[in-house]
Design an enzyme around this catalytic site. Structure first.
Site, PDB file in Angstrom:
ATOM      1  N   THR A 118       0.920  -1.263   0.076  1.00  0.00           N
ATOM      2  CA  THR A 118      -0.067   0.093  -0.106  1.00  0.00           C
ATOM      3  C   THR A 118       0.925   1.216   0.054  1.00  0.00           C
ATOM      4  O   THR A 118       1.809   1.303   0.787  1.00  0.00           O
ATOM      5  CB  THR A 118      -1.046   0.105   1.191  1.00  0.00           C
ATOM      6  OG1 THR A 118      -1.467  -1.177   1.340  1.00  0.00           O
ATOM      7  CG2 THR A 118      -1.660   1.345   1.397  1.00  0.00           C
ATOM      8  N   LYS A 203      -7.019   2.196  -2.711  1.00  0.00           N
ATOM      9  CA  LYS A 203      -6.562   1.340  -1.593  1.00  0.00           C
ATOM     10  C   LYS A 203      -6.683   2.083  -0.501  1.00  0.00           C
ATOM     11  O   LYS A 203      -7.372   1.566   0.630  1.00  0.00           O
ATOM     12  CB  LYS A 203      -5.122   0.944  -1.997  1.00  0.00           C
ATOM     13  CG  LYS A 203      -4.433   0.166  -0.759  1.00  0.00           C
ATOM     14  CD  LYS A 203      -5.081  -0.993  -0.362  1.00  0.00           C
ATOM     15  CE  LYS A 203      -4.628  -1.243   1.093  1.00  0.00           C
ATOM     16  NZ  LYS A 203      -5.033  -2.769   1.483  1.00  0.00           N
ATOM     17  N   CYS A 257      -2.715  -1.527   8.816  1.00  0.00           N
ATOM     18  CA  CYS A 257      -3.356  -0.970   7.483  1.00  0.00           C
ATOM     19  C   CYS A 257      -4.300   0.209   7.844  1.00  0.00           C
ATOM     20  O   CYS A 257      -4.099   1.512   7.661  1.00  0.00           O
ATOM     21  CB  CYS A 257      -3.913  -2.040   7.030  1.00  0.00           C
ATOM     22  SG  CYS A 257      -3.195  -3.442   6.775  1.00  0.00           S
TER      23      CYS A 257
HETATM   24  N1  SAJ Z   1     -12.251  -2.903  14.426  1.00  0.00           N
HETATM   25  C1  SAJ Z   1     -13.113  -2.249  15.523  1.00  0.00           C
HETATM   26  N2  SAJ Z   1     -14.314  -2.429  14.984  1.00  0.00           N
HETATM   27  C2  SAJ Z   1     -14.884  -2.910  14.002  1.00  0.00           C
HETATM   28  C3  SAJ Z   1     -13.881  -3.549  13.047  1.00  0.00           C
HETATM   29  C4  SAJ Z   1     -12.744  -3.681  13.689  1.00  0.00           C
HETATM   30  O1  SAJ Z   1     -12.629  -1.595  16.158  1.00  0.00           O
HETATM   31  O2  SAJ Z   1     -16.006  -3.098  14.007  1.00  0.00           O
HETATM   32  C5  SAJ Z   1     -10.704  -2.776  14.740  1.00  0.00           C
HETATM   33  C6  SAJ Z   1     -10.072  -4.212  14.872  1.00  0.00           C
HETATM   34  O3  SAJ Z   1     -10.200  -4.771  16.305  1.00  0.00           O
HETATM   35  C7  SAJ Z   1      -8.614  -3.881  14.575  1.00  0.00           C
HETATM   36  C8  SAJ Z   1      -8.648  -2.748  13.603  1.00  0.00           C
HETATM   37  O4  SAJ Z   1     -10.087  -2.249  13.675  1.00  0.00           O
HETATM   38  O5  SAJ Z   1      -7.847  -3.261  15.587  1.00  0.00           O
HETATM   39  C9  SAJ Z   1      -8.357  -3.178  12.038  1.00  0.00           C
HETATM   40  O6  SAJ Z   1      -9.001  -4.472  11.842  1.00  0.00           O
HETATM   41  P1  SAJ Z   1      -9.679  -4.779  10.718  1.00  0.00           P
HETATM   42  O7  SAJ Z   1     -10.212  -6.419  10.841  1.00  0.00           O
HETATM   43  O8  SAJ Z   1     -11.034  -3.811  10.327  1.00  0.00           O
HETATM   44  O9  SAJ Z   1      -8.924  -4.677   9.464  1.00  0.00           O
HETATM   45  P2  SAJ Z   1      -7.243  -5.157   9.062  1.00  0.00           P
HETATM   46  O10 SAJ Z   1      -6.425  -3.865   9.493  1.00  0.00           O
HETATM   47  O11 SAJ Z   1      -6.818  -6.487   9.392  1.00  0.00           O
HETATM   48  O12 SAJ Z   1      -7.430  -5.208   7.410  1.00  0.00           O
HETATM   49  C10 SAJ Z   1      -7.787  -4.419   6.771  1.00  0.00           C
HETATM   50  C11 SAJ Z   1      -8.873  -4.601   5.737  1.00  0.00           C
HETATM   51  N3  SAJ Z   1      -9.355  -3.405   5.033  1.00  0.00           N
HETATM   52  C12 SAJ Z   1     -10.597  -3.131   4.893  1.00  0.00           C
HETATM   53  O13 SAJ Z   1     -11.662  -3.998   5.482  1.00  0.00           O
HETATM   54  C13 SAJ Z   1     -11.091  -1.900   4.369  1.00  0.00           C
HETATM   55  C14 SAJ Z   1      -8.230  -5.432   4.700  1.00  0.00           C
HETATM   56  O14 SAJ Z   1      -9.139  -5.718   3.610  1.00  0.00           O
HETATM   57  C15 SAJ Z   1      -6.920  -4.926   4.040  1.00  0.00           C
HETATM   58  O15 SAJ Z   1      -6.292  -5.609   2.900  1.00  0.00           O
HETATM   59  C16 SAJ Z   1      -6.138  -4.500   5.229  1.00  0.00           C
HETATM   60  O16 SAJ Z   1      -6.468  -3.664   5.907  1.00  0.00           O
HETATM   61  C17 SAJ Z   1      -4.702  -3.897   4.642  1.00  0.00           C
HETATM   62  O17 SAJ Z   1      -3.813  -4.574   4.426  1.00  0.00           O
HETATM   63  O18 SAJ Z   1      -4.824  -2.893   3.873  1.00  0.00           O
END
Ligand code: SAJ
Length: 408
Positions: A118, A203, A257
Protein backbone atom coordinates in the site's frame (compact mmCIF):
# COMPACT_ATOMS: atom_id res chain seq x y z
CA UNK A 1 7.32 -20.52 -18.36
CA UNK A 2 8.50 -17.32 -16.74
CA UNK A 3 9.10 -16.95 -13.04
CA UNK A 4 7.58 -14.41 -10.66
CA UNK A 5 10.02 -13.04 -8.11
CA UNK A 6 7.97 -12.03 -5.07
CA UNK A 7 9.95 -9.55 -2.98
CA UNK A 8 9.07 -9.37 0.73
CA UNK A 9 7.77 -12.55 2.36
CA UNK A 10 5.73 -11.05 5.19
CA UNK A 11 2.02 -11.05 5.92
CA UNK A 12 1.10 -10.26 2.31
CA UNK A 13 4.05 -11.44 0.23
CA UNK A 14 4.19 -14.96 1.62
CA UNK A 15 0.53 -15.93 1.13
CA UNK A 16 0.53 -14.29 -2.30
CA UNK A 17 3.69 -16.13 -3.37
CA UNK A 18 2.26 -19.43 -2.09
CA UNK A 19 -1.02 -18.83 -3.87
CA UNK A 20 0.69 -18.24 -7.23
CA UNK A 21 2.97 -21.24 -6.73
CA UNK A 22 0.22 -23.62 -5.69
CA UNK A 23 -1.68 -22.65 -8.85
CA UNK A 24 1.17 -23.69 -11.10
CA UNK A 25 3.08 -20.44 -11.53
CA UNK A 26 6.86 -20.63 -11.03
CA UNK A 27 7.72 -18.50 -8.02
CA UNK A 28 10.87 -17.50 -6.21
CA UNK A 29 10.25 -15.63 -2.99
CA UNK A 30 12.93 -13.18 -1.89
CA UNK A 31 13.40 -11.56 1.49
CA UNK A 32 16.41 -9.72 2.88
CA UNK A 33 15.84 -11.37 6.28
CA UNK A 34 18.03 -14.47 6.07
CA UNK A 35 16.50 -16.02 9.23
CA UNK A 36 13.06 -15.84 7.67
CA UNK A 37 14.31 -17.35 4.41
CA UNK A 38 16.08 -20.14 6.31
CA UNK A 39 12.90 -20.91 8.28
CA UNK A 40 10.89 -21.16 5.06
CA UNK A 41 13.57 -23.34 3.48
CA UNK A 42 13.30 -25.65 6.48
CA UNK A 43 9.64 -26.06 5.60
CA UNK A 44 8.20 -23.92 8.40
CA UNK A 45 5.78 -21.04 8.02
CA UNK A 46 6.65 -17.78 9.72
CA UNK A 47 3.27 -16.60 11.05
CA UNK A 48 -0.11 -18.09 11.87
CA UNK A 49 -2.96 -17.79 9.42
CA UNK A 50 -5.92 -20.04 8.71
CA UNK A 51 -4.99 -22.57 5.98
CA UNK A 52 -1.46 -21.24 5.50
CA UNK A 53 0.31 -24.46 6.42
CA UNK A 54 -1.63 -26.50 3.86
CA UNK A 55 -1.07 -23.88 1.20
CA UNK A 56 2.64 -23.85 2.04
CA UNK A 57 2.84 -27.63 1.55
CA UNK A 58 1.08 -27.36 -1.81
CA UNK A 59 3.40 -24.57 -2.95
CA UNK A 60 6.46 -26.54 -1.88
CA UNK A 61 5.18 -29.55 -3.82
CA UNK A 62 4.88 -27.30 -6.89
CA UNK A 63 8.47 -26.13 -6.47
CA UNK A 64 8.38 -22.66 -4.88
CA UNK A 65 11.84 -21.53 -3.82
CA UNK A 66 13.06 -18.97 -1.30
CA UNK A 67 16.16 -16.83 -1.43
CA UNK A 68 17.75 -13.67 -0.08
CA UNK A 69 18.76 -12.78 -3.66
CA UNK A 70 16.75 -11.04 -6.33
CA UNK A 71 16.61 -13.08 -9.50
CA UNK A 72 16.64 -12.21 -13.17
CA UNK A 73 13.14 -12.63 -14.53
CA UNK A 74 10.45 -10.57 -16.21
CA UNK A 75 7.87 -10.14 -13.42
CA UNK A 76 8.60 -8.82 -9.93
CA UNK A 77 5.99 -8.40 -7.22
CA UNK A 78 6.94 -6.18 -4.34
CA UNK A 79 5.16 -6.64 -1.00
CA UNK A 80 7.38 -4.82 1.48
CA UNK A 81 6.23 -2.63 4.40
CA UNK A 82 5.30 1.01 3.88
CA UNK A 83 5.51 2.69 7.27
CA UNK A 84 4.67 6.33 7.84
CA UNK A 85 6.69 9.02 9.50
CA UNK A 86 5.13 9.59 12.93
CA UNK A 87 5.68 13.39 12.76
CA UNK A 88 4.90 14.38 9.19
CA UNK A 89 2.33 11.55 8.78
CA UNK A 90 3.75 11.05 5.30
CA UNK A 91 4.68 7.71 3.84
CA UNK A 92 8.19 6.40 4.32
CA UNK A 93 8.72 4.64 1.01
CA UNK A 94 12.28 3.49 1.82
CA UNK A 95 11.57 -0.26 1.57
CA UNK A 96 9.77 0.03 -1.76
CA UNK A 97 12.55 2.24 -3.09
CA UNK A 98 15.19 -0.23 -1.98
CA UNK A 99 13.31 -3.14 -3.53
CA UNK A 100 12.93 -1.32 -6.88
CA UNK A 101 16.62 -0.39 -6.76
CA UNK A 102 17.57 -4.03 -6.25
CA UNK A 103 15.25 -5.18 -9.05
CA UNK A 104 16.93 -2.73 -11.43
CA UNK A 105 20.29 -4.35 -10.72
CA UNK A 106 19.16 -7.71 -12.13
CA UNK A 107 16.09 -7.24 -14.34
CA UNK A 108 16.18 -7.66 -18.10
CA UNK A 109 14.75 -5.13 -20.56
CA UNK A 110 10.96 -5.17 -20.64
CA UNK A 111 10.50 -6.45 -17.08
CA UNK A 112 7.37 -5.52 -15.13
CA UNK A 113 7.51 -4.38 -11.53
CA UNK A 114 4.21 -4.86 -9.69
CA UNK A 115 3.99 -2.97 -6.41
CA UNK A 116 1.53 -4.68 -4.05
CA UNK A 117 2.50 -2.67 -0.97
CA UNK A 118 0.00 0.00 0.00
CA UNK A 119 1.40 3.40 -0.94
CA UNK A 120 0.01 6.88 -0.51
CA UNK A 121 -1.53 8.42 -3.63
CA UNK A 122 1.22 9.82 -5.82
CA UNK A 123 4.06 7.76 -4.33
CA UNK A 124 4.85 6.00 -7.58
CA UNK A 125 5.01 9.29 -9.50
CA UNK A 126 7.00 10.99 -6.79
CA UNK A 127 9.53 8.35 -5.79
CA UNK A 128 9.50 5.37 -8.14
CA UNK A 129 9.36 6.93 -11.62
CA UNK A 130 12.23 9.37 -10.97
CA UNK A 131 14.26 6.54 -9.44
CA UNK A 132 13.77 4.28 -12.44
CA UNK A 133 14.54 7.08 -14.89
CA UNK A 134 17.59 8.19 -12.92
CA UNK A 135 18.96 4.69 -13.42
CA UNK A 136 18.70 5.10 -17.18
CA UNK A 137 15.61 2.93 -17.69
CA UNK A 138 12.78 4.14 -19.93
CA UNK A 139 9.43 3.45 -18.34
CA UNK A 140 7.18 1.61 -20.76
CA UNK A 141 10.14 0.27 -22.74
CA UNK A 142 12.79 -1.01 -20.35
CA UNK A 143 10.55 -1.33 -17.29
CA UNK A 144 6.78 -1.40 -16.84
CA UNK A 145 5.25 -0.20 -13.63
CA UNK A 146 2.08 -1.64 -12.12
CA UNK A 147 0.37 -1.08 -8.79
CA UNK A 148 -1.82 -3.97 -7.61
CA UNK A 149 -2.62 -3.20 -3.98
CA UNK A 150 -3.49 -6.15 -1.78
CA UNK A 151 -6.91 -6.21 -0.13
CA UNK A 152 -6.92 -9.28 2.07
CA UNK A 153 -7.90 -9.33 5.72
CA UNK A 154 -5.65 -11.09 8.23
CA UNK A 155 -7.60 -14.00 9.70
CA UNK A 156 -9.27 -14.79 6.36
CA UNK A 157 -6.46 -14.08 3.94
CA UNK A 158 -6.55 -17.17 1.79
CA UNK A 159 -10.29 -17.04 1.21
CA UNK A 160 -10.06 -13.35 0.35
CA UNK A 161 -7.07 -13.85 -1.96
CA UNK A 162 -9.27 -16.15 -3.97
CA UNK A 163 -12.61 -14.35 -3.89
CA UNK A 164 -12.01 -10.62 -3.36
CA UNK A 165 -12.05 -8.33 -6.33
CA UNK A 166 -8.76 -6.56 -7.06
CA UNK A 167 -7.51 -3.36 -8.62
CA UNK A 168 -4.62 -3.24 -11.05
CA UNK A 169 -3.18 0.14 -11.95
CA UNK A 170 -0.88 0.21 -14.96
CA UNK A 171 0.54 2.85 -17.32
CA UNK A 172 -0.13 0.59 -20.26
CA UNK A 173 -3.45 -1.23 -20.47
CA UNK A 174 -1.88 -4.23 -22.21
CA UNK A 175 0.62 -4.65 -19.41
CA UNK A 176 -2.26 -4.34 -16.93
CA UNK A 177 -4.16 -7.06 -18.77
CA UNK A 178 -1.10 -9.36 -18.72
CA UNK A 179 -0.75 -8.95 -14.97
CA UNK A 180 -4.49 -9.47 -14.58
CA UNK A 181 -4.09 -12.84 -16.34
CA UNK A 182 -1.44 -13.82 -13.81
CA UNK A 183 -3.70 -12.98 -10.87
CA UNK A 184 -6.51 -14.88 -12.57
CA UNK A 185 -4.49 -18.03 -11.99
CA UNK A 186 -5.97 -18.02 -8.46
CA UNK A 187 -8.25 -15.00 -8.10
CA UNK A 188 -11.92 -15.57 -8.91
CA UNK A 189 -12.98 -12.02 -8.00
CA UNK A 190 -13.49 -9.15 -10.41
CA UNK A 191 -10.17 -7.66 -11.50
CA UNK A 192 -10.39 -4.04 -12.57
CA UNK A 193 -7.61 -2.58 -14.69
CA UNK A 194 -7.11 1.16 -14.28
CA UNK A 195 -4.25 3.63 -13.96
CA UNK A 196 -1.69 3.75 -11.18
CA UNK A 197 -2.98 6.86 -9.36
CA UNK A 198 -6.51 5.51 -9.19
CA UNK A 199 -5.22 2.21 -7.82
CA UNK A 200 -3.12 4.01 -5.19
CA UNK A 201 -5.97 6.26 -4.09
CA UNK A 202 -8.62 3.53 -4.09
CA UNK A 203 -6.67 1.35 -1.73
CA UNK A 204 -6.11 4.11 0.81
CA UNK A 205 -9.75 5.20 0.50
CA UNK A 206 -10.97 1.68 1.34
CA UNK A 207 -9.08 1.57 4.62
CA UNK A 208 -9.98 5.16 5.45
CA UNK A 209 -13.67 4.38 4.94
CA UNK A 210 -13.40 1.60 7.51
CA UNK A 211 -11.43 3.76 9.93
CA UNK A 212 -14.08 6.50 9.78
CA UNK A 213 -16.87 4.02 10.37
CA UNK A 214 -15.11 2.45 13.34
CA UNK A 215 -14.48 5.96 14.71
CA UNK A 216 -18.20 6.66 14.48
CA UNK A 217 -18.94 3.55 16.53
CA UNK A 218 -16.25 4.53 19.05
CA UNK A 219 -17.63 8.04 19.35
CA UNK A 220 -21.10 6.61 19.93
CA UNK A 221 -19.63 4.40 22.67
CA UNK A 222 -18.26 7.48 24.41
CA UNK A 223 -21.55 9.38 24.05
CA UNK A 224 -23.54 6.43 25.35
CA UNK A 225 -21.16 5.96 28.29
CA UNK A 226 -21.57 9.62 29.21
CA UNK A 227 -25.34 9.31 29.15
CA UNK A 228 -25.81 5.74 30.45
CA UNK A 229 -27.09 4.17 27.26
CA UNK A 230 -26.28 0.79 25.76
CA UNK A 231 -24.27 1.52 22.61
CA UNK A 232 -24.51 -2.07 21.39
CA UNK A 233 -28.29 -2.10 21.51
CA UNK A 234 -28.43 1.26 19.76
CA UNK A 235 -26.04 0.12 17.01
CA UNK A 236 -27.98 -3.11 16.57
CA UNK A 237 -31.33 -1.40 16.21
CA UNK A 238 -30.02 1.46 14.04
CA UNK A 239 -28.32 -1.05 11.74
CA UNK A 240 -31.67 -2.73 11.07
CA UNK A 241 -32.46 0.30 8.92
CA UNK A 242 -31.85 -0.82 5.34
CA UNK A 243 -29.28 1.89 4.68
CA UNK A 244 -27.45 1.92 8.00
CA UNK A 245 -24.59 -0.41 8.86
CA UNK A 246 -22.56 0.70 11.87
CA UNK A 247 -19.37 -1.11 12.83
CA UNK A 248 -18.46 -2.13 16.37
CA UNK A 249 -16.76 0.03 18.98
CA UNK A 250 -13.63 -1.38 20.57
CA UNK A 251 -10.44 -0.55 22.48
CA UNK A 252 -8.90 1.14 19.45
CA UNK A 253 -7.79 0.43 15.91
CA UNK A 254 -4.57 -1.45 15.38
CA UNK A 255 -2.83 -3.33 12.62
CA UNK A 256 -0.58 -2.03 9.95
CA UNK A 257 -3.31 -0.89 7.58
CA UNK A 258 -6.33 0.91 8.92
CA UNK A 259 -4.44 2.75 11.63
CA UNK A 260 -1.77 3.85 9.13
CA UNK A 261 -3.20 4.48 5.67
CA UNK A 262 -5.59 7.34 6.59
CA UNK A 263 -2.57 9.26 7.88
CA UNK A 264 -1.22 9.29 4.32
CA UNK A 265 -4.21 11.40 3.27
CA UNK A 266 -3.89 13.63 6.34
CA UNK A 267 -0.16 14.10 5.67
CA UNK A 268 -0.59 14.78 1.96
CA UNK A 269 -3.76 16.91 2.09
CA UNK A 270 -3.52 18.99 5.25
CA UNK A 271 -6.58 21.20 5.64
CA UNK A 272 -8.59 19.03 3.28
CA UNK A 273 -8.58 15.73 5.14
CA UNK A 274 -10.70 16.82 8.11
CA UNK A 275 -13.14 14.01 8.82
CA UNK A 276 -10.28 11.60 8.19
CA UNK A 277 -8.11 13.32 10.79
CA UNK A 278 -10.97 13.45 13.32
CA UNK A 279 -11.58 9.72 12.87
CA UNK A 280 -7.90 8.94 13.38
CA UNK A 281 -7.87 10.99 16.58
CA UNK A 282 -11.00 9.30 17.93
CA UNK A 283 -9.67 5.82 17.25
CA UNK A 284 -6.27 6.70 18.70
CA UNK A 285 -7.99 7.99 21.85
CA UNK A 286 -9.66 4.67 22.62
CA UNK A 287 -6.81 2.98 24.56
CA UNK A 288 -6.80 6.01 26.86
CA UNK A 289 -10.59 5.75 27.17
CA UNK A 290 -10.15 2.12 28.25
CA UNK A 291 -7.65 3.29 30.88
CA UNK A 292 -10.20 5.74 32.20
CA UNK A 293 -12.77 2.96 32.35
CA UNK A 294 -10.29 0.79 34.29
CA UNK A 295 -9.70 3.66 36.70
CA UNK A 296 -13.42 4.22 37.29
CA UNK A 297 -14.20 0.53 37.66
CA UNK A 298 -11.38 0.13 40.19
CA UNK A 299 -12.75 3.07 42.18
CA UNK A 300 -16.26 1.67 42.08
CA UNK A 301 -14.98 -1.66 43.42
CA UNK A 302 -12.61 -0.15 46.00
CA UNK A 303 -9.66 -1.67 44.18
CA UNK A 304 -6.36 0.10 44.61
CA UNK A 305 -3.84 -2.49 43.51
CA UNK A 306 -2.94 -2.11 39.82
CA UNK A 307 -1.05 -5.39 39.95
CA UNK A 308 -4.44 -7.09 40.17
CA UNK A 309 -5.48 -5.76 36.73
CA UNK A 310 -4.77 -7.91 33.69
CA UNK A 311 -5.15 -7.28 29.97
CA UNK A 312 -6.38 -10.24 27.96
CA UNK A 313 -5.03 -9.91 24.41
CA UNK A 314 -2.00 -8.16 22.97
CA UNK A 315 -2.56 -8.60 19.25
CA UNK A 316 -4.33 -5.96 17.17
CA UNK A 317 -7.36 -8.17 16.67
CA UNK A 318 -8.74 -11.64 17.26
CA UNK A 319 -7.06 -14.88 16.22
CA UNK A 320 -3.98 -13.34 14.59
CA UNK A 321 -0.47 -13.13 16.02
CA UNK A 322 0.25 -9.61 14.74
CA UNK A 323 0.82 -6.99 17.46
CA UNK A 324 1.60 -4.01 15.24
CA UNK A 325 -0.07 -0.80 16.48
CA UNK A 326 -2.21 -2.92 18.79
CA UNK A 327 -4.58 -1.08 21.17
CA UNK A 328 -3.16 -3.07 24.12
CA UNK A 329 0.37 -1.93 23.32
CA UNK A 330 -0.88 1.65 22.86
CA UNK A 331 -2.52 1.43 26.28
CA UNK A 332 0.63 0.06 27.94
CA UNK A 333 2.70 2.78 26.25
CA UNK A 334 0.41 5.48 27.64
CA UNK A 335 0.77 4.01 31.12
CA UNK A 336 4.53 3.87 30.76
CA UNK A 337 4.58 7.56 29.79
CA UNK A 338 2.80 8.32 33.03
CA UNK A 339 5.28 6.16 34.93
CA UNK A 340 2.56 3.69 35.88
CA UNK A 341 3.64 0.07 36.40
CA UNK A 342 3.07 -2.32 33.52
CA UNK A 343 -0.17 -4.26 33.82
CA UNK A 344 -0.23 -8.02 33.73
CA UNK A 345 -0.93 -9.30 30.23
CA UNK A 346 -1.63 -12.55 28.46
CA UNK A 347 -2.17 -13.53 24.83
CA UNK A 348 -2.29 -17.10 23.52
CA UNK A 349 -0.86 -15.95 20.16
CA UNK A 350 2.12 -14.03 21.54
CA UNK A 351 4.78 -16.50 22.59
CA UNK A 352 7.68 -14.08 23.02
CA UNK A 353 7.79 -11.51 25.83
CA UNK A 354 6.84 -8.01 24.80
CA UNK A 355 5.69 -6.84 28.22
CA UNK A 356 7.52 -7.30 31.49
CA UNK A 357 4.46 -8.75 33.24
CA UNK A 358 3.39 -11.07 30.48
CA UNK A 359 1.94 -14.50 31.23
CA UNK A 360 2.02 -17.48 28.93
CA UNK A 361 -0.59 -19.54 30.70
CA UNK A 362 -4.25 -18.51 30.72
CA UNK A 363 -5.15 -20.13 34.07
CA UNK A 364 -2.10 -18.70 35.84
CA UNK A 365 -2.91 -15.26 34.47
CA UNK A 366 -6.50 -15.51 35.68
CA UNK A 367 -5.41 -16.74 39.10
CA UNK A 368 -3.24 -13.62 39.58
CA UNK A 369 -5.72 -10.90 38.61
CA UNK A 370 -9.04 -9.62 39.98
CA UNK A 371 -9.97 -7.31 37.10
CA UNK A 372 -9.74 -8.79 33.60
CA UNK A 373 -9.83 -6.38 30.68
CA UNK A 374 -10.86 -8.16 27.49
CA UNK A 375 -8.96 -6.29 24.78
CA UNK A 376 -9.12 -8.96 22.07
CA UNK A 377 -11.85 -11.54 21.54
CA UNK A 378 -9.67 -14.52 20.62
CA UNK A 379 -11.56 -17.81 20.21
CA UNK A 380 -9.72 -19.03 23.31
CA UNK A 381 -11.54 -16.63 25.61
CA UNK A 382 -14.88 -17.13 23.89
CA UNK A 383 -14.59 -20.85 24.55
CA UNK A 384 -13.45 -20.35 28.16
CA UNK A 385 -15.53 -17.38 29.18
CA UNK A 386 -16.90 -19.26 32.20
CA UNK A 387 -13.39 -19.26 33.71
CA UNK A 388 -13.85 -15.52 34.26
CA UNK A 389 -16.71 -16.07 36.71
CA UNK A 390 -16.05 -14.32 40.00
CA UNK A 391 -13.74 -11.71 38.42
CA UNK A 392 -14.50 -8.11 37.69
CA UNK A 393 -14.50 -7.84 33.90
CA UNK A 394 -14.11 -4.91 31.55
CA UNK A 395 -15.28 -6.26 28.23
CA UNK A 396 -14.25 -3.89 25.42
CA UNK A 397 -15.38 -6.36 22.75
CA UNK A 398 -18.90 -7.10 23.94
CA UNK A 399 -18.42 -10.85 24.24
CA UNK A 400 -19.08 -11.51 27.93
CA UNK A 401 -22.34 -11.55 29.83
CA UNK A 402 -21.15 -12.80 33.20
CA UNK A 403 -22.03 -10.97 36.39
CA UNK A 404 -19.71 -8.04 37.22
CA UNK A 405 -19.06 -7.32 33.55
CA UNK A 406 -18.57 -3.71 32.56
CA UNK A 407 -18.67 -2.57 28.94
CA UNK A 408 -16.79 0.20 27.12
N1 SAJ B 1 -12.14 -2.93 14.48
C1 SAJ B 1 -13.04 -2.32 15.34
N2 SAJ B 1 -14.38 -2.38 15.06
C2 SAJ B 1 -14.84 -3.04 13.97
C3 SAJ B 1 -13.93 -3.65 13.10
C4 SAJ B 1 -12.57 -3.57 13.37
O1 SAJ B 1 -12.67 -1.71 16.36
O2 SAJ B 1 -16.07 -3.08 13.79
C5 SAJ B 1 -10.68 -2.87 14.77
C6 SAJ B 1 -10.00 -4.23 14.89
O3 SAJ B 1 -10.15 -4.76 16.17
C7 SAJ B 1 -8.56 -3.88 14.54
C8 SAJ B 1 -8.70 -2.77 13.50
O4 SAJ B 1 -10.04 -2.28 13.66
O5 SAJ B 1 -7.86 -3.36 15.65
C9 SAJ B 1 -8.48 -3.20 12.08
O6 SAJ B 1 -9.00 -4.51 11.86
P1 SAJ B 1 -9.85 -4.94 10.58
O7 SAJ B 1 -10.21 -6.35 10.76
O8 SAJ B 1 -10.94 -3.98 10.35
O9 SAJ B 1 -8.86 -4.71 9.36
P2 SAJ B 1 -7.32 -5.14 9.05
O10 SAJ B 1 -6.45 -3.98 9.42
O11 SAJ B 1 -6.99 -6.45 9.61
O12 SAJ B 1 -7.38 -5.25 7.46
C10 SAJ B 1 -7.75 -4.13 6.67
C11 SAJ B 1 -8.82 -4.54 5.67
N3 SAJ B 1 -9.42 -3.37 5.03
C12 SAJ B 1 -10.75 -3.16 5.01
O13 SAJ B 1 -11.56 -3.91 5.52
C13 SAJ B 1 -11.21 -1.95 4.28
C14 SAJ B 1 -8.19 -5.47 4.62
O14 SAJ B 1 -9.13 -5.77 3.61
C15 SAJ B 1 -6.96 -4.81 3.99
O15 SAJ B 1 -6.33 -5.66 3.06
C16 SAJ B 1 -5.98 -4.53 5.11
O16 SAJ B 1 -6.60 -3.61 6.03
C17 SAJ B 1 -4.72 -3.91 4.50
O17 SAJ B 1 -3.71 -4.63 4.39
O18 SAJ B 1 -4.74 -2.75 4.06
Amino acid sequence: MSVINVIGLGYIGLPTALMFASHGINVIGTDYNSNLVETLKLGKITFKEKGLEDLFDKAIAKGIQFSTDYITTNVYMIAVPTPYDKFSKKIDACYVIEAVNNVMKVCPKGATIVIESTVSPGTIDKFIRPLVEKNGFHIGEDINLVHAPERIIPGNMLYELKYNSRTIGADDKNVGEKIKKLYESFCEGNIIVTNIRVAEMTKVVENTYRDINIAFANELAKICRADHMDVYEIIKIASMHPRVNILQPGPGVGGHCISVDPWFLVGDYPGLANIILAARKINDSMPEFVLERIHNIMKENNMTDLTKVGLYGLTYKENVDDVRESPSLQLLETMEKHLAPALKTYDPFVKHDINQNQYHNFDKFLADVDLVVIMVAHDEILKNIDKLAGKIILDTKNVCNLENTYKL
